[in-house]
Design a protein around this motif. Structure first.
Motif, short mmCIF file in Angstrom:
data_model
loop_
_atom_site.label_atom_id
_atom_site.label_comp_id
_atom_site.label_asym_id
_atom_site.label_seq_id
_atom_site.Cartn_x
_atom_site.Cartn_y
_atom_site.Cartn_z
N LYS A 210 3.42 -11.06 1.35
CA LYS A 210 3.93 -10.56 2.57
C LYS A 210 5.51 -10.49 2.35
O LYS A 210 6.29 -10.39 3.42
CB LYS A 210 3.87 -11.72 3.55
CG LYS A 210 2.28 -11.68 3.97
CD LYS A 210 1.78 -10.41 4.70
CE LYS A 210 0.26 -10.75 5.31
NZ LYS A 210 -0.18 -9.56 5.93
N GLU B 78 5.08 -10.85 10.69
CA GLU B 78 3.78 -11.05 9.93
C GLU B 78 3.80 -12.21 9.08
O GLU B 78 2.75 -12.55 8.72
CB GLU B 78 3.70 -9.69 9.09
CG GLU B 78 3.09 -8.40 9.82
CD GLU B 78 2.87 -7.47 8.69
OE1 GLU B 78 2.31 -7.61 7.67
OE2 GLU B 78 3.40 -6.29 8.90
N LYS B 79 4.75 -12.94 9.04
CA LYS B 79 4.94 -14.25 8.55
C LYS B 79 5.45 -15.21 9.03
O LYS B 79 5.62 -16.41 8.92
CB LYS B 79 5.55 -14.06 6.96
CG LYS B 79 6.70 -13.39 7.11
CD LYS B 79 7.29 -13.21 5.74
CE LYS B 79 8.50 -12.19 5.72
NZ LYS B 79 8.91 -11.81 4.44
#
Length: 273
Positions: free
Chosen positions: A214, A221-222
């Protein structure tokens, strides 16, 4: 087992609410990290430390915060002998590392090679929650398969599925997938997943793999630890432990609700044991 409490957020929504409040009742909360907010008789995070120590579930508690609140957490931690504070060195919400990166930072910095209990620093649970039952359930899973991890689940309202990660499980209560903020029509499940996970020590190397995959992805998204759980589900066995509900301090109304609940109901030493 080790505990890692994720406390590196900046509480932007709550602080915005505090500034906007014209009553002056909450002026004392300005600039206070969410885990250090007074909830009932002590700081929110202190409820966790008291329960973790009394239950004997973990032998050390690691708290990951940011550079802005680092000194405040160090001062708070001075009352405990087994709490260690780590700063992620960030100074603003825009520059935050994200919860998964903070967890990996703690695992590497403290050289953790044990099972890890991960707790969101702005979350508390209803009185039916029991650390001893969580430990017992995890031990049972480990006896069958050492890769097994455990997450919590509670039933949310139909209209709330769009706010949470929703777990779908099979007949053995093994998670088959997590849908991130789905429409009620996109899943039959109403199993919300709060930030409380028990990661088997065999799953810890996968944190590195996730972050590497990622590294070019946007922070969204992380950031949420649930993103790692969702990614982990097809790779390791993940099971649920059911509870009745939680308090998630995100804004001023949710803080007021949580504080009132603990002032009225939680005045004994058996909470969360």
């Amino acid at each position: 087992m080790k505990a890692v409490i994720l406390a590196a957020g900046y509480g932007t929504r709550l602080q915005r609410d505090v500034v906007a409040d014209s009553s002056g009742r909450f002026a004392h909360l300005a600039g206070v990290a969410k885990p250090l907010l007074p909830v009932g008789r002590c700081a929110l995070i202190s409820h966790w430390v008291h329960a973790l120590n009394a239950s004997g579930c973990v032998d050390c508690i690691h708290v990951v915060t940011n550079a802005l609140y680092h000194a405040a957490f160090e001062e708070w931690a001075s009352q405990f002998t087994n709490v260690k504070i780590l700063s992620d060195q960030t100074t603003s919400n825009d520059g935050r590392l994200g919860a998964v990166a903070c967890l990996l930072l703690a695992v590497k910095h403290f050289k953790i090679e044990d099972h890890v209990l991960v707790i969101g620093g702005d979350t508390l649970f209803k009185e039916d929650f029991s650390l001893s039952k969580v430990k017992e359930r995890f031990s049972e899973l480990q006896a069958v398969c050492e890769d097994s991890c455990l997450v919590l689940s509670y039933q949310c309202k139909e209209e709330e599925t769009r706010k949470y990660g929703i777990l779908e499980v099979d007949g053995d209560l093994r998670v088959t997938c997590m849908k991130e903020k789905p429409l009620p029509t996109e899943t039959k499940s109403r199993r919300a997943c709060p930030c409380f996970y028990v990661f088997a020590k065999k799953s810890l190397p996968l944190l590195d793999t996730f972050i590497e995959e990622k590294k070019e992805a946007p922070i969204e998204e992380k950031d949420a630890p649930g993103n790692f759980v969702s990614w982990l589900i097809p790779r390791k066995p993940v099971y649920i432990h059911q509870i009745s509900g939680r308090f998630d301090v995100g804004n001023l109304p949710s803080y007021v609700e949580c504080d009132l609940y603990f002032k009225e109901k939680q005045d004994d030493d058996s909470y969360m044991l």
